[in-house]
Design an enzyme around this catalytic site. Sequence first.
Site: not given
Length: 613
Positions: A275-277, A282, A371, A431, A436, A453, A455
């Site tokens: 997925e796009t971060k 949040r 999301f 970034e 998931k 995540k 990066k």
Amino acid sequence: MENKNLENTVGSHVTFKSFCNLLEKIIQIDETPQHARKTGKIEEKKNLVRKFIEYWRQTAKAHNLDDNFYPVMRLLLPHDDDRVYGLKETKLAKYLIEALCIGSKTEDALKLLNYRAPTKIKSEGDFAGTAFFILKNRCRDDLTLNMDEINHHLDQIAVSNAKGKDGQKQVNTSIKHLLLNLSAIQLKWLIRIIIKDLKIGIKETAILDAFHPDALDVYNFTSSIEKVCSMLNDPEKRYNELGVQVGSACRPMLGEKAKPNKIEELLGGRQFYIETKFDGERFQMHKIGNKFMYFSRNGYDYTETFGEDIHSGSLTPFIFSALSKEATNLILDGEMCAYNSKEKLLLSKGDDIDVKSARKYDSIQTCFCVFDILLFNDTVLTNRPLKERVEFIRKCCSEIEGRIQYSVQQKALSNQQVVDALNKAIDSRLEGIVVKDPESVYKPSQRGGGWYKVKPDYMAGLNDDLDLIVLGGYYGSGKRGGLISHFLVGLLVDQEGDDEVKKFCSLCKIGSGYTHKELLEYNYKLAEKWKKFEKKSAPVHLELGNEKPDLWIEPKDSIIVQVKAVEVNASEKYKPGCTLRFPRLEKFRPDKQWFECMKLSEFDELRNKNSGK
Ligand code: ATP
């Protein structure tokens, strides 16, 4: 501490004797031959614990009382109970000798005091076992106290012990009361509880699991058996479903850091989602009928900012129509981002815009990037796998550009796909990405439940930053159309004499690390300097590989940029036969002169230095 309401609790209806019977049955399983058992030892022991929990709950039900199991659990897991008694074997021996009037010079008294010495009785070295043999002819079998009385006296001992000498009298009174009112076998178990080692051959993890399948998770998270018992009191409720209710903030699930080359291993070779971060803040959106609430990651209420209903706030009036009429109650989880309506793009945190006050900036609005979904009408969805939850998101809301959008799940199987997606994300000036597990359930406030995540920062990286010169530019596409969104950057080629025309070679294309504001600023500053790149009339000072820019710039009119990268990779696209992996622009360096950029020879040195990494 007061002996309050002892008769009004389930513990006052359950005897310590019945608890000790449970412990006796547990240790008897070790003596039972394998063929006489239905399952493994531990499973049989867990079943006994489960039966006792059931008995406790039934007793509570019969008397209409609270069935919290904590009063038993703290005796079952004395090591995790926070009461400190300050009583070791020798001290307990002295109490026993005195309370039961055992002559201090007798053989029994000596056995208690020297319980470690080998004797003929089988429990040598075990103080509680030794005590049992000595006490069994001295104590009455028909005595017992109830569970509340036991806990009450243990509380008294712990509290009095904490007072030091001042509490000694009360410690004596409580201990004597316990010693004179329990049978020998119960005293054996009481001693083990006080010494905080039951010796029943079942680990804390198995006992917690017998209580509730999520007990270990909650214990690891809270370090409190009291919290485990109160939070998981209802055996039907899973931990991740608890506390999920509209109108009250639920702590969000978090992601674990991961390297792109570890994803296949972490997901056990199964398919996963990329997925796009989103780079905002949040937030959770709760919809209760026509009313809305918004909570930050820490549970702060920002309803006033984003809007309680269709008439108020910076978001609700614009997304109200996107939510399905069938979704009466909803909890959506996502990232609140700033969206530039003129440029039609989502901004990043680096753009220094506070999404909570987006309205005060010109052409900036709030966009909720959804999301996850935690609740749909009366159904708590946290225990459903992600692959089902994402279906619910699509069912309950549609997208409105720049106001509400949902995260797209790209299905993938390999580390290479992760690397490619990360490259693409970096190229789109994001970034990183989020990976998931489609089977993962939503675990409030937990990290590591199947979200990763990814990066470039999590990779080792080159030791030094590189000062590179901007040699060319690329037009942005789509949302960055009309802007020079990416740059071709490179190195100064080493030359002998000073008089010659300086030559530069390309090294990589860079599109991330700078804010939208910085991009606009440098587009503006360099606007007059760009020249269209044509292969036929390419400038002589520029040494290129296969990668050609849309525009080029005279080095003396250009700018130095400070770049960070993960590693150097072979590539025919750039003149030195290699390029930088995951390059990010750390800073524009207007303080540096154009010819002060890194030289090809310096780059070769850095590359050799890092080649062993
Ligand atoms: P963390 O939130 O993990 O404690 P952090 O605040 O430093 O760490 P990052 O490490 O940058 O944040 O990334 C994690 C955050 O990314 C999440 O908490 C969430 O707010 C955000 N995020 C953005 N896009 C997604 C997505 N598609 N799925 C899950 N989280 C996302």
